[in-house]
Design a protein around this motif. Structure first.
Motif, PDB file in Angstrom:
ATOM      1  N   SER A   7       1.535   0.797   1.471  1.00 52.38           N
ATOM      2  CA  SER A   7       2.859   1.260   1.097  1.00 52.38           C
ATOM      3  C   SER A   7       3.900   0.768   2.098  1.00 52.38           C
ATOM      4  O   SER A   7       3.560   0.219   3.154  1.00 52.38           O
ATOM      5  N   GLY A   8       5.159   0.955   1.750  1.00 54.14           N
ATOM      6  CA  GLY A   8       6.245   0.368   2.511  1.00 54.14           C
ATOM      7  C   GLY A   8       6.625   1.132   3.771  1.00 54.14           C
ATOM      8  O   GLY A   8       6.135   2.226   4.048  1.00 54.14           O
ATOM      9  N   ALA A   9       7.537   0.508   4.518  1.00 55.75           N
ATOM     10  CA  ALA A   9       7.966   1.049   5.807  1.00 55.75           C
ATOM     11  C   ALA A   9       8.594   2.432   5.644  1.00 55.75           C
ATOM     12  O   ALA A   9       9.179   2.761   4.606  1.00 55.75           O
ATOM     13  N   GLU A  10       8.432   3.240   6.692  1.00 56.19           N
ATOM     14  CA  GLU A  10       8.932   4.609   6.692  1.00 56.19           C
ATOM     15  C   GLU A  10       9.734   4.864   7.973  1.00 56.19           C
ATOM     16  O   GLU A  10       9.388   4.336   9.046  1.00 56.19           O
ATOM     17  N   VAL A  11      10.770   5.672   7.849  1.00 56.49           N
ATOM     18  CA  VAL A  11      11.504   6.164   9.012  1.00 56.49           C
ATOM     19  C   VAL A  11      11.439   7.684   8.958  1.00 56.49           C
ATOM     20  O   VAL A  11      11.802   8.300   7.936  1.00 56.49           O
ATOM     21  N   LYS A  12      10.958   8.289  10.019  1.00 62.96           N
ATOM     22  CA  LYS A  12      10.769   9.733  10.048  1.00 62.96           C
ATOM     23  C   LYS A  12      11.392  10.330  11.315  1.00 62.96           C
ATOM     24  O   LYS A  12      11.505   9.657  12.339  1.00 62.96           O
ATOM     25  N   LYS A  13      11.741  11.603  11.219  1.00 58.33           N
ATOM     26  CA  LYS A  13      12.249  12.313  12.386  1.00 58.33           C
ATOM     27  C   LYS A  13      11.093  12.955  13.142  1.00 58.33           C
ATOM     28  O   LYS A  13      10.043  13.273  12.545  1.00 58.33           O
ATOM     29  N   PRO A  14      11.261  13.160  14.433  1.00 56.35           N
ATOM     30  CA  PRO A  14      10.216  13.850  15.199  1.00 56.35           C
ATOM     31  C   PRO A  14       9.863  15.185  14.559  1.00 56.35           C
ATOM     32  O   PRO A  14      10.739  15.919  14.098  1.00 56.35           O
ATOM     33  N   GLY A  15       8.551  15.467  14.495  1.00 51.08           N
ATOM     34  CA  GLY A  15       8.081  16.704  13.894  1.00 51.08           C
ATOM     35  C   GLY A  15       7.716  16.584  12.428  1.00 51.08           C
ATOM     36  O   GLY A  15       7.032  17.468  11.887  1.00 51.08           O
ATOM     37  N   ALA A  16       8.159  15.511  11.791  1.00 53.69           N
ATOM     38  CA  ALA A  16       7.866  15.309  10.372  1.00 53.69           C
ATOM     39  C   ALA A  16       6.453  14.756  10.193  1.00 53.69           C
ATOM     40  O   ALA A  16       5.720  14.523  11.163  1.00 53.69           O
ATOM     41  N   SER A  17       6.100  14.540   8.921  1.00 50.49           N
ATOM     42  CA  SER A  17       4.806  13.952   8.569  1.00 50.49           C
ATOM     43  C   SER A  17       5.033  12.656   7.807  1.00 50.49           C
ATOM     44  O   SER A  17       6.095  12.446   7.205  1.00 50.49           O
ATOM     45  N   VAL A  18       4.020  11.801   7.828  1.00 45.55           N
ATOM     46  CA  VAL A  18       4.059  10.562   7.050  1.00 45.55           C
ATOM     47  C   VAL A  18       2.704  10.379   6.386  1.00 45.55           C
ATOM     48  O   VAL A  18       1.664  10.753   6.940  1.00 45.55           O
ATOM     49  N   LYS A  19       2.730   9.824   5.178  1.00 44.55           N
ATOM     50  CA  LYS A  19       1.480   9.524   4.467  1.00 44.55           C
ATOM     51  C   LYS A  19       1.539   8.080   4.001  1.00 44.55           C
ATOM     52  O   LYS A  19       2.437   7.699   3.241  1.00 44.55           O
ATOM     53  N   VAL A  20       0.618   7.282   4.495  1.00 39.84           N
ATOM     54  CA  VAL A  20       0.554   5.856   4.182  1.00 39.84           C
ATOM     55  C   VAL A  20      -0.595   5.619   3.212  1.00 39.84           C
ATOM     56  O   VAL A  20      -1.692   6.166   3.390  1.00 39.84           O
ATOM     57  N   SER A  21      -0.344   4.822   2.190  1.00 43.32           N
ATOM     58  CA  SER A  21      -1.392   4.514   1.220  1.00 43.32           C
ATOM     59  C   SER A  21      -1.893   3.085   1.386  1.00 43.32           C
ATOM     60  O   SER A  21      -1.192   2.215   1.930  1.00 43.32           O
ATOM     61  N   CYS A  22      -3.086   2.847   0.887  1.00 47.38           N
ATOM     62  CA  CYS A  22      -3.763   1.553   1.015  1.00 47.38           C
ATOM     63  C   CYS A  22      -4.572   1.349  -0.259  1.00 47.38           C
ATOM     64  O   CYS A  22      -5.619   1.978  -0.446  1.00 47.38           O
ATOM     65  N   GLU A  23      -4.082   0.500  -1.163  1.00 46.35           N
ATOM     66  CA  GLU A  23      -4.739   0.283  -2.444  1.00 46.35           C
ATOM     67  C   GLU A  23      -5.650  -0.934  -2.361  1.00 46.35           C
ATOM     68  O   GLU A  23      -5.195  -2.043  -2.028  1.00 46.35           O
ATOM     69  N   ALA A  24      -6.914  -0.725  -2.674  1.00 51.31           N
ATOM     70  CA  ALA A  24      -7.915  -1.790  -2.561  1.00 51.31           C
ATOM     71  C   ALA A  24      -8.186  -2.432  -3.910  1.00 51.31           C
ATOM     72  O   ALA A  24      -8.126  -1.764  -4.953  1.00 51.31           O
ATOM     73  N   SER A  25      -8.491  -3.703  -3.891  1.00 59.59           N
ATOM     74  CA  SER A  25      -8.896  -4.412  -5.099  1.00 59.59           C
ATOM     75  C   SER A  25      -9.833  -5.551  -4.721  1.00 59.59           C
ATOM     76  O   SER A  25      -9.893  -5.966  -3.557  1.00 59.59           O
ATOM     77  N   GLY A  26     -10.578  -6.043  -5.725  1.00 61.18           N
ATOM     78  CA  GLY A  26     -11.456  -7.179  -5.495  1.00 61.18           C
ATOM     79  C   GLY A  26     -12.836  -6.834  -4.987  1.00 61.18           C
ATOM     80  O   GLY A  26     -13.620  -7.743  -4.684  1.00 61.18           O
ATOM     81  N   TYR A  27     -13.155  -5.563  -4.859  1.00 59.05           N
ATOM     82  CA  TYR A  27     -14.502  -5.137  -4.458  1.00 59.05           C
ATOM     83  C   TYR A  27     -14.732  -3.725  -4.967  1.00 59.05           C
ATOM     84  O   TYR A  27     -13.802  -3.053  -5.424  1.00 59.05           O
ATOM     85  N   ILE A  28     -15.973  -3.280  -4.888  1.00 54.22           N
ATOM     86  CA  ILE A  28     -16.321  -1.935  -5.344  1.00 54.22           C
ATOM     87  C   ILE A  28     -15.952  -0.947  -4.239  1.00 54.22           C
ATOM     88  O   ILE A  28     -16.601  -0.886  -3.184  1.00 54.22           O
ATOM     89  N   PHE A  29     -14.899  -0.214  -4.473  1.00 56.96           N
ATOM     90  CA  PHE A  29     -14.271   0.615  -3.442  1.00 56.96           C
ATOM     91  C   PHE A  29     -15.251   1.595  -2.803  1.00 56.96           C
ATOM     92  O   PHE A  29     -15.278   1.736  -1.569  1.00 56.96           O
ATOM     93  N   ASN A  30     -16.060   2.264  -3.611  1.00 57.91           N
ATOM     94  CA  ASN A  30     -16.900   3.331  -3.048  1.00 57.91           C
ATOM     95  C   ASN A  30     -18.187   2.817  -2.415  1.00 57.91           C
ATOM     96  O   ASN A  30     -19.074   3.608  -2.068  1.00 57.91           O
ATOM     97  N   LYS A  31     -18.299   1.528  -2.239  1.00 63.23           N
ATOM     98  CA  LYS A  31     -19.431   0.969  -1.496  1.00 63.23           C
ATOM     99  C   LYS A  31     -19.058   0.637  -0.047  1.00 63.23           C
ATOM    100  O   LYS A  31     -19.880   0.100   0.713  1.00 63.23           O
ATOM    101  N   TYR A  32     -17.848   0.948   0.334  1.00 59.95           N
ATOM    102  CA  TYR A  32     -17.351   0.638   1.675  1.00 59.95           C
ATOM    103  C   TYR A  32     -16.607   1.831   2.257  1.00 59.95           C
ATOM    104  O   TYR A  32     -16.426   2.857   1.607  1.00 59.95           O
ATOM    105  N   GLY A  33     -16.188   1.659   3.504  1.00 57.87           N
ATOM    106  CA  GLY A  33     -15.318   2.627   4.147  1.00 57.87           C
ATOM    107  C   GLY A  33     -13.976   1.986   4.457  1.00 57.87           C
ATOM    108  O   GLY A  33     -13.773   0.780   4.213  1.00 57.87           O
TER     109      GLY A  33
END
Lengths: 120, 107
Positions: A7-33
């Motif tokens: 996912s794209g860049a984030e700007v956050k204030k101190p004390g806040a939370s951030v959630k970054v996503s990572c979408e996988a393709s081209g392999y069997i996702f649940n066979k890896y970590g």
């Protein structure tokens, strides 16, 4: 071909939370970590933790324990990293990387990175 | 935590030179050692895993050796595209840790 798209860049204030996503393709996702690695500006690499997409097992770096949560959604082949109580020293590029399913070991494919800036 | 120490922190070399980077672990890590290459603004790339196994697609001029606490990455004939920062990483125990990096610059 194996791809990890974050996912794209984030700007956050101190004390806040951030959630970054990572979408996988081209392999069997649940066979890896997925490991998450961050890099502060001009600095080296820091491993944050690992999650098995096979069974959801996690291992976190002790220094982040209590502030970080890693999850996966196998229906969408997406991994997530949430970091809470953000501080200025959490400013960094955050990378997801494919790892093995059974343990944190080696990172053979990487996402493009997500810049998280923490600033008041 | 296992500390990883790389040397040198930077070096200058010419195209065609043989380049060696050293990585030392604060305790024995058997062969649980990986090497990565990172170019500015890009994600790292896996070069070598398990101390000496070449990752698929990586040119054979890259090689790794060592076990226990001392490891080396060798580039047999430096090419223009090899100017980058190199990191070692131990996978013997969590937290996984990286060396501080070695920046290879053009002489």
């Amino acid at each position: 071909q194996v791809q990890l798209v974050q996912s794209g860049a984030e700007v956050k204030k101190p004390g806040a939370s951030v959630k970054v996503s990572c979408e996988a393709s081209g392999y069997i996702f649940n066979k890896y970590g997925i490991s998450w690695v961050r890099q502060a500006p001009g600095q080296g690499l820091e491993w944050m933790g690992w999650i098995s997409a096979y069974n959801g097992n996690t291992k976190y770096a002790q220094k982040l324990q209590g502030r970080v949560t890693m999850t996966t959604d196998t229906s969408t082949s997406t991994a997530y990293m949430e970091l809470r109580s953000l501080r200025s020293d959490d400013t960094a590029v955050y990378y997801c990387a494919r790892d093995i399913a059974a343990a944190a070991l080696k990172f053979d494919y990487w996402g493009q990175g997500t810049l998280v800036t923490v600033s008041s | 935590d296992i500390q990883m120490t790389q040397s040198p922190s930077s070096l200058s070399a010419s195209v065609g030179d043989r380049v060696t980077v050293t990585c030392r672990a604060s305790q024995s890590i058997s062969s649980y050692l990986n090497w990565y290459q990172q170019k500015p603004g890009k994600a790292p790339k896996l070069l070598i895993f398990a101390a000496s196994s070449l990752q698929s697609g990586v040119p054979s001029r890259f090689s790794g050796s060592g076990s226990g606490t001392e490891f080396t990455l060798t580039i047999s004939s430096l090419q223009p595209e090899d100017f980058a920062t190199y990191y070692c990483q131990q996978s013997y125990s969590t937290p996984l840790t990286f060396g501080g990096g070695t920046k290879v610059e053009i002489k």
